[in-house]
Write an enzyme that holds these catalytic residues in place. Sequence first.
Site, short mmCIF file in Angstrom:
data_model
loop_
_atom_site.label_atom_id
_atom_site.label_comp_id
_atom_site.label_asym_id
_atom_site.label_seq_id
_atom_site.Cartn_x
_atom_site.Cartn_y
_atom_site.Cartn_z
N HIS A 1 -8.72 5.25 11.61
CA HIS A 1 -9.21 4.51 10.43
C HIS A 1 -9.70 5.47 9.33
O HIS A 1 -10.88 5.46 8.97
CB HIS A 1 -10.31 3.52 10.82
CG HIS A 1 -10.45 2.39 9.84
ND1 HIS A 1 -10.76 1.10 10.21
CD2 HIS A 1 -10.31 2.37 8.49
CE1 HIS A 1 -10.82 0.34 9.12
NE2 HIS A 1 -10.55 1.08 8.07
N ILE A 2 -8.77 6.27 8.84
CA ILE A 2 -9.13 7.28 7.84
C ILE A 2 -8.52 6.97 6.47
O ILE A 2 -8.42 7.85 5.62
CB ILE A 2 -8.68 8.70 8.29
CG1 ILE A 2 -7.18 8.75 8.58
CG2 ILE A 2 -9.48 9.15 9.50
CD1 ILE A 2 -6.62 10.16 8.76
N ARG B 1 1.20 -13.92 -0.77
CA ARG B 1 1.00 -15.34 -1.04
C ARG B 1 1.32 -15.68 -2.48
O ARG B 1 2.00 -16.64 -2.78
CB ARG B 1 -0.45 -15.74 -0.74
CG ARG B 1 -0.64 -16.31 0.64
CD ARG B 1 -2.06 -16.73 0.80
NE ARG B 1 -2.95 -15.72 0.19
CZ ARG B 1 -4.26 -15.79 0.15
NH1 ARG B 1 -4.86 -16.83 0.68
NH2 ARG B 1 -5.00 -14.85 -0.40
N ILE C 1 -2.17 -0.30 7.98
CA ILE C 1 -3.36 0.39 7.46
C ILE C 1 -4.41 -0.63 7.01
O ILE C 1 -5.36 -0.28 6.32
CB ILE C 1 -3.03 1.33 6.28
CG1 ILE C 1 -2.39 0.57 5.13
CG2 ILE C 1 -2.15 2.48 6.72
CD1 ILE C 1 -2.38 1.36 3.82
N ALA C 2 -4.22 -1.90 7.39
CA ALA C 2 -5.11 -2.95 6.88
C ALA C 2 -6.28 -3.20 7.83
O ALA C 2 -7.37 -2.64 7.67
CB ALA C 2 -4.30 -4.21 6.64
N ARG C 3 -6.05 -4.02 8.82
CA ARG C 3 -7.03 -4.28 9.88
C ARG C 3 -6.23 -4.49 11.17
O ARG C 3 -5.13 -5.07 11.14
CB ARG C 3 -7.85 -5.54 9.59
CG ARG C 3 -8.90 -5.37 8.50
CD ARG C 3 -10.06 -4.45 8.93
NE ARG C 3 -11.09 -4.32 7.91
CZ ARG C 3 -11.13 -3.37 6.98
NH1 ARG C 3 -10.17 -2.46 6.92
NH2 ARG C 3 -12.12 -3.32 6.11
N GLY D 1 -1.58 -6.42 -2.87
CA GLY D 1 -2.77 -6.20 -3.68
C GLY D 1 -2.69 -4.81 -4.29
O GLY D 1 -1.61 -4.23 -4.43
N ARG D 2 -3.87 -4.27 -4.61
CA ARG D 2 -3.89 -2.96 -5.28
C ARG D 2 -3.27 -1.87 -4.42
O ARG D 2 -2.47 -1.05 -4.91
CB ARG D 2 -5.34 -2.60 -5.62
CG ARG D 2 -5.92 -3.48 -6.70
CD ARG D 2 -7.43 -3.42 -6.71
NE ARG D 2 -7.97 -4.25 -5.65
CZ ARG D 2 -9.01 -5.07 -5.77
NH1 ARG D 2 -9.65 -5.15 -6.92
NH2 ARG D 2 -9.43 -5.80 -4.76
N ILE D 3 -3.62 -1.83 -3.13
CA ILE D 3 -3.11 -0.76 -2.27
C ILE D 3 -1.60 -0.95 -2.04
O ILE D 3 -0.82 0.00 -2.08
CB ILE D 3 -3.89 -0.70 -0.95
CG1 ILE D 3 -5.37 -0.41 -1.23
CG2 ILE D 3 -3.30 0.37 -0.01
CD1 ILE D 3 -6.29 -0.60 -0.02
N GLU E 1 -11.57 -1.36 17.55
CA GLU E 1 -12.13 -0.07 17.12
C GLU E 1 -13.57 0.07 17.60
O GLU E 1 -14.33 -0.91 17.50
CB GLU E 1 -12.10 0.03 15.58
CG GLU E 1 -10.71 0.09 15.03
CD GLU E 1 -10.68 0.11 13.50
OE1 GLU E 1 -11.70 0.43 12.87
OE2 GLU E 1 -9.62 -0.19 12.94
C1 8YV Z 1 -13.71 1.69 5.39
C2 8YV Z 1 -11.80 0.32 4.84
O1 8YV Z 1 -14.49 0.95 4.56
O2 8YV Z 1 -12.31 -0.06 2.59
C3 8YV Z 1 -11.96 -0.54 3.65
O3 8YV Z 1 -11.71 -1.76 3.77
O4 8YV Z 1 -11.30 -0.11 5.83
C4 8YV Z 1 -12.31 1.73 4.83
O5 8YV Z 1 -12.28 2.27 3.57
C5 8YV Z 1 -14.30 3.03 5.60
O6 8YV Z 1 -13.70 3.51 6.72
C6 8YV Z 1 -15.81 3.03 5.78
O7 8YV Z 1 -16.25 2.12 6.73
#
Ligand code: 8YV
Length: 330
Positions: free
Chosen positions: A285-286, A177, A236-238, A154-156, A267
């Site tokens: 999660h920064i 996909r 860096i996703a979930r 995707g974009r990121i 988390e």
């Molecule tokens: C969080 C993120 O939203 O955009 C997302 O999907 O995981 C982060 O940017 C941010 O930590 C605020 O909750």
Amino acid sequence: RPTVWVSQPLIDAAIAPLRDRVQLRTTDTVTAWSPQQIAAQLADVDGAIITLNERIGATQVADAAQLKVIANVGVGYNNLDVDALSAAGILASNTPDVLTETTADLGFALLMATARRITESERWLRDGQWGQWSFQTMLGADIHGSTLGVLGMGRIGQGIARRGAHGFGMKVLYHNRSRLPADTEAALGATHVDLDTLLAQSDHLLTVLPYTPASHHIIDAAALAKMKPSATLVNIARGGIVDELALADALANGRLAAAGLDVYEGEPNVRPELLALRNIALTPHIGSASLATRTAMVQMAVDNLLAGLGLDGSPSRMPSAINADAALAA
Ligand code: 8YV
């Protein structure tokens, strides 16, 4: 004036413009809202600005008779049950685009920290171990000229591919996909491959895909076994994209060189199996956490909210609605 709940302290300057338009209910302290407390907050408001910490589904909106809009501050919205919101006629929005480059920066920062053992080195130095230096201390993996794998384009993911190909001379492979148009692939310098090829050939693999039932534990023990033992993995996703216990096991037993994580399954709790490892770089999660980007995210949520409430624009013209058609039809 409509009433709006803002679930967490966000960026005051970006929330301020709302004060003239709506009745605001804010909080000064970061709060871990229970599902019942969220339901109670939503019961008498017209709109809400929330973060990924607030999970909202059918139960939370059951009594929310006036609720029209939920503006999620974040691009990922796996905290929302979008079908339940649509069925209740509640518009939901997210904050795409404004955080793309900042999050891609963090992905690359973690890739570099992981490959070059930056956080591990710092801990070693602070622990007073420099006296034990040898020529082979902290040998890492090269980034330049290596093969970067991007899972999710995707974009990121595209931001990361661009950094890798154009900034570091990496060979970039990706799996998604849907395949990007050939001219986009060429501009990025990225080649589409199947998942097994991506796993087998990447020196550094970054996961940047939305968290859905289909992507749950897509990086599991079997996937890790297909990777090179010398490879590094960055998520860096979930958190739920990676089976964390399988990852910890691979890192502890030399089946993967190192990992960098910004996101976790539980988390804000991080598994002791991960914390115990040396060869892992961990951030809380920064991904989107620069002042400019977090400000832009809140501004975008405010814009969505105002349009959704019909105060500035209209519900059918929210900047980034997730479910406009379904919610407006309900
Ligand atoms: C969080 C993120 O939203 O955009 C997302 O999907 O995981 C982060 O940017 C941010 O930590 C605020 O909750």
